[in-house]
Design a protein around this motif. Structure first.
Motif, PDB file in Angstrom:
ATOM      1  N   ASP A 138     -17.102  73.521  15.888  1.00  0.00           N
ATOM      2  CA  ASP A 138     -17.743  74.985  15.306  1.00  0.00           C
ATOM      3  C   ASP A 138     -18.536  75.915  15.572  1.00  0.00           C
ATOM      4  O   ASP A 138     -19.396  76.020  14.773  1.00  0.00           O
ATOM      5  CB  ASP A 138     -18.853  73.456  14.458  1.00  0.00           C
ATOM      6  N   ARG A 139     -19.683  75.616  17.097  1.00  0.00           N
ATOM      7  CA  ARG A 139     -20.370  75.992  17.553  1.00  0.00           C
ATOM      8  C   ARG A 139     -20.060  77.261  18.195  1.00  0.00           C
ATOM      9  O   ARG A 139     -20.969  77.697  18.427  1.00  0.00           O
ATOM     10  CB  ARG A 139     -21.713  75.148  18.848  1.00  0.00           C
ATOM     11  N   LEU A 140     -18.654  77.202  18.366  1.00  0.00           N
ATOM     12  CA  LEU A 140     -18.356  77.898  19.541  1.00  0.00           C
ATOM     13  C   LEU A 140     -17.504  79.562  18.156  1.00  0.00           C
ATOM     14  O   LEU A 140     -17.146  79.125  17.912  1.00  0.00           O
ATOM     15  CB  LEU A 140     -17.400  78.101  20.401  1.00  0.00           C
ATOM     16  N   THR A 141     -17.350  80.388  18.429  1.00  0.00           N
ATOM     17  CA  THR A 141     -16.422  81.201  18.297  1.00  0.00           C
ATOM     18  C   THR A 141     -14.800  81.066  18.525  1.00  0.00           C
ATOM     19  O   THR A 141     -15.049  80.558  19.822  1.00  0.00           O
ATOM     20  CB  THR A 141     -16.578  82.860  18.928  1.00  0.00           C
TER      21      THR A 141
ATOM     22  N   ARG B 237     -15.753  67.978  16.767  1.00  0.00           N
ATOM     23  CA  ARG B 237     -15.474  69.035  15.557  1.00  0.00           C
ATOM     24  C   ARG B 237     -17.095  69.879  16.067  1.00  0.00           C
ATOM     25  O   ARG B 237     -17.591  71.274  16.112  1.00  0.00           O
ATOM     26  CB  ARG B 237     -14.798  69.610  14.692  1.00  0.00           C
ATOM     27  N   GLN B 238     -18.050  69.185  15.233  1.00  0.00           N
ATOM     28  CA  GLN B 238     -19.194  69.596  14.975  1.00  0.00           C
ATOM     29  C   GLN B 238     -20.263  69.655  16.412  1.00  0.00           C
ATOM     30  O   GLN B 238     -20.938  70.589  16.332  1.00  0.00           O
ATOM     31  CB  GLN B 238     -19.823  68.185  14.108  1.00  0.00           C
ATOM     32  N   ALA B 239     -20.114  69.181  17.272  1.00  0.00           N
ATOM     33  CA  ALA B 239     -20.498  69.234  18.735  1.00  0.00           C
ATOM     34  C   ALA B 239     -20.701  70.495  18.909  1.00  0.00           C
ATOM     35  O   ALA B 239     -21.052  70.796  20.242  1.00  0.00           O
ATOM     36  CB  ALA B 239     -20.285  67.964  18.850  1.00  0.00           C
ATOM     37  N   LEU B 240     -18.829  70.377  19.367  1.00  0.00           N
ATOM     38  CA  LEU B 240     -18.461  71.380  20.196  1.00  0.00           C
ATOM     39  C   LEU B 240     -17.618  72.370  19.378  1.00  0.00           C
ATOM     40  O   LEU B 240     -18.399  73.718  19.606  1.00  0.00           O
ATOM     41  CB  LEU B 240     -17.430  70.698  21.186  1.00  0.00           C
TER      42      LEU B 240
ATOM     43  N   HIS C 120     -23.525  61.675  22.365  1.00  0.00           N
ATOM     44  CA  HIS C 120     -23.135  62.759  21.126  1.00  0.00           C
ATOM     45  C   HIS C 120     -22.277  61.513  20.315  1.00  0.00           C
ATOM     46  O   HIS C 120     -21.840  60.456  19.622  1.00  0.00           O
ATOM     47  CB  HIS C 120     -23.263  63.259  20.708  1.00  0.00           C
TER      48      HIS C 120
ATOM     49  N   GLN D 111     -15.279  82.363  22.087  1.00  0.00           N
ATOM     50  CA  GLN D 111     -15.616  81.068  23.589  1.00  0.00           C
ATOM     51  C   GLN D 111     -14.993  80.073  23.515  1.00  0.00           C
ATOM     52  O   GLN D 111     -15.120  79.607  24.832  1.00  0.00           O
ATOM     53  CB  GLN D 111     -17.396  81.291  22.851  1.00  0.00           C
ATOM     54  N   GLN D 112     -14.097  79.570  22.861  1.00  0.00           N
ATOM     55  CA  GLN D 112     -13.599  78.602  23.225  1.00  0.00           C
ATOM     56  C   GLN D 112     -12.231  79.003  23.705  1.00  0.00           C
ATOM     57  O   GLN D 112     -11.907  77.881  24.886  1.00  0.00           O
ATOM     58  CB  GLN D 112     -13.109  78.189  21.114  1.00  0.00           C
TER      59      GLN D 112
ATOM     60  N   ALA E 208     -26.352  70.174  28.365  1.00  0.00           N
ATOM     61  CA  ALA E 208     -24.872  69.574  27.597  1.00  0.00           C
ATOM     62  C   ALA E 208     -23.824  68.586  27.551  1.00  0.00           C
ATOM     63  O   ALA E 208     -24.051  68.026  26.415  1.00  0.00           O
ATOM     64  CB  ALA E 208     -23.664  71.347  27.312  1.00  0.00           C
TER      65      ALA E 208
END
Length: 167
Positions: free
Chosen positions: A133-136, A128-131, A33, A139-140, A26
């Motif tokens: 937005d993928r986590l609740t 935001r898109q890579a990290l 990225h 999780q953040q 990751a």
């Protein structure tokens, strides 16, 4: 007498190995990225963007080179090379430190500030898109706490520590 067990490494468990490899995968993909986005949009690598951000947030848009290296967690040599490239682009200039003949400041130029202003929205969207937005939200929070604990554990406080910005 067999003492091999006392000298055996603490191998990672299967679960720890899975976590370690996922982390490495990751972080490598995330750095790539962000580098690609910044190269495409601003012609600079991620590390240079981070230096510009630090200078933009500093009083009078200036930091001592040693402080900038410490904040960026990079060697002084790597910082010097990066600042030279940023100077060539007209985004940063160096100034001598009046109180310390050996010291220098890195100063964000107006042009550098404008480049940062144009680049920041796309970079924030990529982060935001890579990290995020993928986590609740939970999780953040857990991710942030884990990264803080890891960073604190890796940054020794003793004067003789072997840290990048001291090299």
């Amino acid at each position: 007498m067999n003492t091999a067990s006392a000298e055996e490494p603490r191998w990672l468990t299967d679960e720890e190995q899975r976590i370690w490899r996922a982390y490495m995968h990751a972080t490598t993909l995330l750095e790539d990225h962000l580098d690609r986005q910044l190269q495409r949009d601003a012609g600079m690598p991620h590390i240079y963007y981070g230096l510009l951000v630090q200078l933009a947030e500093a009083p009078r848009r200036r930091l001592r080179m040693t402080e900038l290296a410490m904040n960026a967690k990079i060697t002084r040599s790597r910082l010097s090379h990066a600042i030279a490239r940023l100077e060539k682009n007209g985004w940063v200039r160096r100034e001598d430190c009046p109180s310390d003949k050996r010291g220098q400041f890195a100063v964000l130029t107006e042009e550098g500030h404008e480049v940062l202003g144009r680049t920041a929205p796309g970079h924030v969207a990529a982060v935001r898109q890579a990290l995020f937005d993928r986590l609740t939200a939970e999780q953040q929070k857990a991710f942030g706490e884990a990264m803080r604990v890891i960073a604190e554990g890796l940054q020794p406080k003793d004067a003789g520590a072997d840290l990048p910005w001291l090299r």
